[in-house]
Motif scaffolding. Structure first.
Motif: not given
Length: 576
Positions: A17-42
DNA sequence: GCCGTTTTCGGCCCGACTGTTTTCAGTCG
């Protein structure tokens, strides 16, 4: 499917999305990725038990992303990701790992040179094709080649235990110089993360150029990435990067706060500052054009109306809210351990004798240690059977008598690191275990069991009335081996029920429990033990990494039984 | 796409450096 796979898909979506210059969504996906990765429960378990609603409770996950998770669980795919990938079929994570390459450059490289992988990139760079592209030049091409080298060579991150002694020594030398008034390691080293990407050092000085020259004279470096009036950046001969920056005294606190991170903490803190009419940057905390006091970090947090936050807590895991409400824990201090409850000796796979280990521990200020050599089933290291344990107990009695004679307040406890067999039984008879002060139990075999089987195996072992401490509860080895499949929520619950202590193993490549589990154990009211797992005298100092891990897990002194005096600790173990 | 002690709509962190160009986009921390 795993959380990790899903997190990786979301962070790729962010990049596309950053490639396509989509505003704001990249941060949202990045944040979700971060929390999901460090989540203990699957996420799969969450979805199964609570559906979409459950997923939406994950911070950073809303309706849209929750639906994508659902799609992934049901079909194994995220169509949005497939669509983006078709448009620009490149290995985007691999390419953006190269220093200096971001999404836009990936786009251009693909568009003009059909670069899809690291190999393609290296080929194009070696052939001198990159320098001809618009907005690319010779220098960029060179930097790309060097970046590729680094990624190939070092995979990027180092164990805290590898880096920390080096940094400690370096900062000490900087501080000792009359040129330098203050030197501090910031970044992930200061936060004591289990692995370190690179090192940030901040100094104050009246003579920046000379201080930078002095810094360079202290280390052997392979390359200087850049050198300016107030900053120098090098690759050491050991292969990691150090940035050193000169900060003005009067804004040192703001700078230290900024460069300590984490990035997530800073983003959150700055957003909060802004909501209160402030602006926060490494140059200070501002209200309009006026700089608010920021000579120390304490000033910064105070001005924002919150309690001081210890560096180990700065991960955007609720610490800012807690600081605002002034309900942060008083995390355990680095000097608070009185004992060490896992120590190996030359009776099995340790290097040093019981006496050597004891003397070293005493010199470090410990009041007691438990000798916990391996037991029978670990035949390859000469694991002890009942008879050998009996002999070792005699030896320990003799040494304790000697300490007593010399009026030393030091005690060696009798212990063992007992193997948990596949069926959850222990490899030493109960009559012998009953005679020991400290019975550690641990899994050293049959790592590949189903989650259910592994969990009941360990639960059964914890229910043995003699089992005191569950050593390295998840069995992971950082950068080498994943944790075995085990339901840690269940283990924590059972630890509470049975009064079994959970270990925070401080050995640099273990650090097991991890901080998320520590925090759960604290919340559940479990007791923990922070042990060095020393296999040689010098390893006894590793406990600091375990304490760091405990702090990162919001643990207090009361939570660690080996921060207690022996007179309280031992009866607690025996009360099981 | 997410989120809410100013909001269910309208915001979303900030500044420096690098390399390529002559005013700035991209990347990084």
């Amino acid at each position: 499917m795993s959380n990790k796979d899903l997190a990786s898909i979301f962070s790729k979506i962010a990049l596309y999305m950053e490639i396509d210059d989509v505003p704001f969504k990249p941060q949202a996906y990045e944040r979700a990725a971060g929390t999901i990765e460090s989540l203990q429960e699957s996420v799969e378990d969450i979805y199964k038990s609570e559906g979409i609603k459950g997923l939406e409770k994950i911070p950073g996950v809303g309706r849209g992303i929750a639906e994508k998770i659902e799609e992934y669980i049901k079909t194994g795919k995220v169509s949005e990701y497939e669509k983006l990938r078709k448009k620009i079929p490149v290995d985007i994570t691999e390419l953006t790992r190269i220093e200096g390459i971001g999404p836009k450059m990936v786009r251009d490289l693909y568009k003009h040179l059909k670069v899809k992988t690291l190999r393609d990139l290296e080929k194009a760079a070696r052939a001198g094709k990159i320098r001809g592209l618009p907005h690319f030049g010779e220098k960029t091409e060179q930097n790309i080649l060097q970046g590729i080298e680094f990624v190939k060579r070092s995979k990027g991150r180092w164990l805290l235990g590898t880096i920390y002694p080096f940094v400690e020594g370096l900062v000490g030398k900087l501080e000792d110089s009359p040129l330098i008034t203050r030197a501090v390691a910031a970044g992930s080293v200061r936060r004591m993360k289990e692995t370190i990407g690179d090192v940030d050092i901040l100094i104050t000085t009246k003579k920046p150029e000379k201080a930078i020259e002095y810094f360079l004279s202290l280390i052997s470096y392979e390359k200087i990435w850049g050198k300016g009036a107030t900053k120098v950046s090098v690759r050491t001969a050991e292969g990691f990067d150090i940035d050193m920056r000169v900060l003005p005294q009067e804004i040192f606190g703001a700078g230290l706060q900024y460069f300590t991170g984490s990035k997530e903490h800073n983003v959150r803190l700055r957003a909060y500052a802004q909501s209160r009419g402030f602006k926060l940057s490494e140059y200070g905390l501002f209200r309009g054009r006026k700089r608010v006091a920021c000579a120390t970090e304490e000033d910064v947090y105070k001005a924002l109306g919150m309690a001081y936050i210890e560096p180990e807590l700065r991960e955007d895991q609720g610490e800012i809210d807690a600081a605002l409400k002034d309900v942060l824990p008083r995390v355990i201090e680095y000097d608070s351990l009185r004992g060490d409850l896992q120590v190996q000796t030359n009776w099995t796979d340790g290097k040093d004798s019981i006496e050597t280990m004891a003397k070293k521990a005493r010199s470090l200020g410990r009041e007691y240690i438990a000798i916990t050599d391996h037991t029978r089933d670990l035949a390859m290291v000469g694991g002890m059977d009942e008879e050998k344990i009996a002999r070792q107990m005699v030896e320990i009695d003799k040494l304790n008598a000697k300490f007593k004679e010399q009026r030393e307040k030091f005690r060696i406890l009798k212990g063992a690191e007992v193997n948990v067999r596949k069926d959850g039984t222990l490899d030493i008879a109960d009559e012998t275990l009953a005679k020991l002060d400290v019975v550690g139990i641990s899994v050293h075999s049959n790592f590949k069991m189903t989650k259910k089987d592994m969990t009941s195996r360990i639960v059964r072992a914890m229910r043995n009335p003699h089992a005191d401490i569950l050593f390295h509860p998840t069995g992971r080895l950082i950068q080498k081996r994943s944790p075995y499949e085990v339901d840690m929520d269940e283990i924590i619950k059972e630890a509470k029920n049975t009064g079994t202590v959970l270990e925070i193993n401080a050995f640099p490549d273990r650090l097991d429990l991890q901080e998320t589990n520590i925090r759960k154990a604290v919340d559940a009211g479990c007791r923990m033990a922070i042990d060095s797992d020393a296999h040689a005298a010098e390893h006894l100092e590793y406990v600091k990494y375990g304490i760091a891990q405990a702090r990162r897990g919001w643990a207090e002194k009361k939570d660690a039984i080996n921060a207690w005096p022996l007179e309280k600790m031992l009866p607690f173990l025996k009360s099981k």
